[in-house]
Design an enzyme around this catalytic site. Structure first.
Site, PDB file in Angstrom:
ATOM      1  N   ARG A 208      49.972 -21.926  38.978  1.00  0.00           N
ATOM      2  CA  ARG A 208      48.655 -21.318  38.859  1.00  0.00           C
ATOM      3  C   ARG A 208      48.121 -21.133  40.278  1.00  0.00           C
ATOM      4  NH1 ARG A 208      48.696 -25.727  35.138  1.00  0.00           N
ATOM      5  NH2 ARG A 208      48.603 -25.059  32.949  1.00  0.00           N
TER       6      ARG A 208
ATOM      7  N   LYS B 251      45.338 -28.500  35.723  1.00  0.00           N
ATOM      8  CA  LYS B 251      44.648 -28.257  34.468  1.00  0.00           C
ATOM      9  C   LYS B 251      44.893 -29.402  33.507  1.00  0.00           C
ATOM     10  CE  LYS B 251      43.843 -24.399  31.297  1.00  0.00           C
ATOM     11  NZ  LYS B 251      44.312 -23.052  30.889  1.00  0.00           N
TER      12      LYS B 251
ATOM     13  N   HIS C  65      47.419 -14.054  38.026  1.00  0.00           N
ATOM     14  CA  HIS C  65      47.983 -14.953  37.017  1.00  0.00           C
ATOM     15  C   HIS C  65      49.221 -14.359  36.355  1.00  0.00           C
ATOM     16  CE1 HIS C  65      47.681 -18.618  34.697  1.00  0.00           C
ATOM     17  NE2 HIS C  65      47.844 -17.941  33.574  1.00  0.00           N
TER      18      HIS C  65
ATOM     19  N   ARG D 286      52.589 -15.765  37.241  1.00  0.00           N
ATOM     20  CA  ARG D 286      53.010 -16.936  36.459  1.00  0.00           C
ATOM     21  C   ARG D 286      53.664 -16.493  35.138  1.00  0.00           C
ATOM     22  NH1 ARG D 286      51.871 -22.517  35.469  1.00  0.00           N
ATOM     23  NH2 ARG D 286      51.056 -22.981  33.387  1.00  0.00           N
TER      24      ARG D 286
ATOM     25  N   HIS E 127      52.076 -27.097  30.938  1.00  0.00           N
ATOM     26  CA  HIS E 127      51.369 -26.849  29.688  1.00  0.00           C
ATOM     27  C   HIS E 127      51.100 -28.174  28.972  1.00  0.00           C
ATOM     28  CE1 HIS E 127      52.865 -22.423  29.403  1.00  0.00           C
ATOM     29  NE2 HIS E 127      51.749 -22.535  30.079  1.00  0.00           N
TER      30      HIS E 127
ATOM     31  N   TYR F 200      54.862 -16.971  25.402  1.00  0.00           N
ATOM     32  CA  TYR F 200      55.575 -16.066  26.299  1.00  0.00           C
ATOM     33  C   TYR F 200      56.671 -15.280  25.588  1.00  0.00           C
ATOM     34  CZ  TYR F 200      53.231 -18.334  30.204  1.00  0.00           C
ATOM     35  OH  TYR F 200      52.278 -18.806  31.069  1.00  0.00           O
TER      36      TYR F 200
END
Length: 278
Positions: free
Chosen positions: A112, A137, A211, A214, A245, A254
């Site tokens: 990120r 995150k 982003h 990524r 994640h 994805y």
């Protein structure tokens, strides 16, 4: 109440609330309607204590629908063009190297942008080719292994940075023109300038974003696994951990991010069903 007055209504009805919520000044679908319905429902609850005939709109009458934005998947040529534009367009040698290396790291490591900006010099393990991503995150930290070529690029940048900025004000790996850590508010317009100058994404349905680098990393990883016959479902938790994640379900998204990826997944599924039937 003004809208109810125009309708000659004394209190809220489901029909009036729905009609008011569906009004759009632009004529285009937006998130205003669901928010209006939430407000109307709260107002109706209040009025029920005053006007017995008040109707409270039921939940789900106008649900919030998250609008899905298809990510822009960068090609190798796109990424090389962005890095090349940084070398040509940015006059400051250190700033040019900073953005060239930053774009390369985001593409090669799937980080990120906030994680890359937050990197300190001590977060790089040169011996083991690892990055320490600290409290990203969801407050999670993780180790990110990088390919030797990516580490070489980081090393070249670090050497130039130390030559041109021997006394930085902060321990950040990437250094700004103010001798401090890069700022997200400054990185975004610079990246947009590079994208426009390189002509990357011209005519694409969705404009390329930071982003999306990524997203590109994740899609390319999955494509590589499918093409080499890997057990993708078994390896998805690994990719989920690498990307930071919270749960593998976030990584499954994805699979729908690129038509080529969907085609490979469908072909793998069809092959599996054929084997079972035979």
């Amino acid at each position: 109440m003004a809208y109810l007055d125009t309708r000659g209504a004394s209190t809220v009805s489901i029909e009036a609330a729905l009609d008011w919520a569906q009004q759009s000044p632009t004529g285009q679908p937006t998130t205003v309607g669901p928010r209006r319905m939430t407000a109307a429902r709260g107002f109706a609850r209040y009025l029920t204590g005053i006007y017995p005939g008040t109707e409270i709109p039921p939940l789900g009458l106008m649900p919030h629908r998250q609008r899905w934005r298809r990510p822009f998947i960068y090609s190798t040529a796109d990424i090389e063009a962005l890095m090349g534009r940084a070398r040509v367009l940015i006059r400051s040698p250190l700033r040019a190297a900073t953005y060239e290396t930053l774009v390369g790291l985001l593409a090669a490591g799937g980080l990120r942008i906030g994680e890359a900006i937050k990197l300190d010099r001590s977060d790089i393990d040169w011996t083991e080719s690892l990055l320490l991503i600290r409290e990203s995150k969801f407050g999670k930290s993780r180790l990110v292994p990088l390919h030797s070529t990516a580490m070489q690029a980081l090393s070249a940048y670090a050497q130039l940075r130390d030559e041109l900025e021997p006394r930085p004000k902060e321990p950040s790996f990437f250094v700004s023109q103010t001798h401090k850590r890069l700022c997200y508010a400054a990185v975004c317009p610079t990246f947009r300038h590079l994208v426009d100058a390189a002509g990357v994404g011209d005519g694409a349905p969705s404009a390329p974003r930071l982003h999306d680098l990524r997203h590109t990393f994740a899609v390319r990883t999955l494509l590589g696994w499918y093409r080499t016959g890997e057990e993708v479902q078994a390896k998805l938790p690994w990719l989920s951990t690498y990307l930071g994640h919270r749960e593998p379900a976030s990584t499954y998204w994805y699979l729908s991010a690129a038509p080529e990826l969907l085609a490979l997944a469908a072909a793998r599924q069809n092959t599996g069903w054929t084997a079972v039937r035979s």
